[in-house]
Write a protein that holds these residues in place. Sequence first.
Motif, mmCIF file in Angstrom:
data_model
loop_
_atom_site.group_PDB
_atom_site.id
_atom_site.type_symbol
_atom_site.label_atom_id
_atom_site.label_comp_id
_atom_site.label_asym_id
_atom_site.label_seq_id
_atom_site.Cartn_x
_atom_site.Cartn_y
_atom_site.Cartn_z
ATOM 1 N N THR A 18 53.454 -34.431 40.345
ATOM 2 C CA THR A 18 52.996 -34.602 41.792
ATOM 3 C C THR A 18 53.258 -33.216 42.738
ATOM 4 O O THR A 18 52.154 -33.220 43.447
ATOM 5 C CB THR A 18 53.661 -35.787 42.445
ATOM 6 O OG1 THR A 18 53.515 -37.063 41.759
ATOM 7 C CG2 THR A 18 53.178 -36.074 43.839
ATOM 8 N N GLY A 24 50.263 -38.461 39.859
ATOM 9 C CA GLY A 24 50.695 -38.509 38.624
ATOM 10 C C GLY A 24 52.083 -38.800 38.510
ATOM 11 O O GLY A 24 52.580 -38.908 37.043
ATOM 12 N N ILE A 27 51.998 -42.257 36.649
ATOM 13 C CA ILE A 27 51.018 -42.602 35.652
ATOM 14 C C ILE A 27 51.666 -41.734 34.215
ATOM 15 O O ILE A 27 51.345 -42.430 33.401
ATOM 16 C CB ILE A 27 49.476 -41.658 35.888
ATOM 17 C CG1 ILE A 27 48.862 -42.604 37.186
ATOM 18 C CG2 ILE A 27 48.756 -41.955 34.794
ATOM 19 C CD1 ILE A 27 47.818 -41.852 37.871
ATOM 20 N N ILE A 28 51.767 -40.634 34.526
ATOM 21 C CA ILE A 28 52.369 -39.939 33.367
ATOM 22 C C ILE A 28 53.587 -40.538 32.585
ATOM 23 O O ILE A 28 53.620 -40.862 31.435
ATOM 24 C CB ILE A 28 52.870 -38.411 33.585
ATOM 25 C CG1 ILE A 28 51.270 -37.841 33.714
ATOM 26 C CG2 ILE A 28 53.173 -37.801 32.337
ATOM 27 C CD1 ILE A 28 51.220 -36.495 34.421
ATOM 28 N N LEU A 30 54.674 -43.480 32.873
ATOM 29 C CA LEU A 30 54.294 -45.072 32.624
ATOM 30 C C LEU A 30 53.509 -44.719 31.256
ATOM 31 O O LEU A 30 53.793 -45.732 30.165
ATOM 32 C CB LEU A 30 53.391 -45.474 33.603
ATOM 33 C CG LEU A 30 53.055 -46.708 33.286
ATOM 34 C CD1 LEU A 30 54.049 -47.936 33.227
ATOM 35 C CD2 LEU A 30 51.852 -47.413 34.428
ATOM 36 N N VAL A 31 52.666 -44.044 30.678
ATOM 37 C CA VAL A 31 52.208 -43.736 29.704
ATOM 38 C C VAL A 31 53.062 -43.320 28.573
ATOM 39 O O VAL A 31 52.981 -43.909 27.560
ATOM 40 C CB VAL A 31 50.790 -42.891 29.653
ATOM 41 C CG1 VAL A 31 50.279 -42.332 28.418
ATOM 42 C CG2 VAL A 31 49.793 -43.239 30.725
ATOM 43 N N GLN A 54 59.466 -44.743 40.678
ATOM 44 C CA GLN A 54 58.482 -44.444 41.146
ATOM 45 C C GLN A 54 57.734 -45.447 42.120
ATOM 46 O O GLN A 54 57.181 -45.356 43.124
ATOM 47 C CB GLN A 54 57.469 -43.968 40.277
ATOM 48 C CG GLN A 54 57.750 -42.566 39.479
ATOM 49 C CD GLN A 54 57.736 -41.480 40.525
ATOM 50 O OE1 GLN A 54 56.888 -41.373 41.352
ATOM 51 N NE2 GLN A 54 58.986 -40.509 40.325
#
Length: 112
Positions: A18, A24, A27-28, A30-31, A54
Amino acid sequence: MREDNQLIVITHLSQLVTFVLGFGSLIIPLVLWATQKEKIYQMDEQGKEIVNFQLSLLIYIIISIPLILLFGLGILLLIIIGVISFVFPIINAIKASNGESPKYPLSLNFIS
């Protein structure tokens, strides 16, 4: 299941994206957590910690926005959140590389 401290460290440090891209940090990790939690030892536990942290930061940011109008308290809160979101992923990445179980401060428990 295999042990892969490097990927766990990368997952913790991926929150810092970020500060480079502006997004991100949720997102990152989490993926990475969703795709690797069944394959890597301790990824499920630490991934949940990261995602909870987060999501908590996101809620604190949303709360701080209206507080900006109240004597600028929201700006102070945003600065504190910024410092916490930069420092603790680094601290916890170091802990994870040493095999310790990291904890994030002020983290609400959304996923258990």
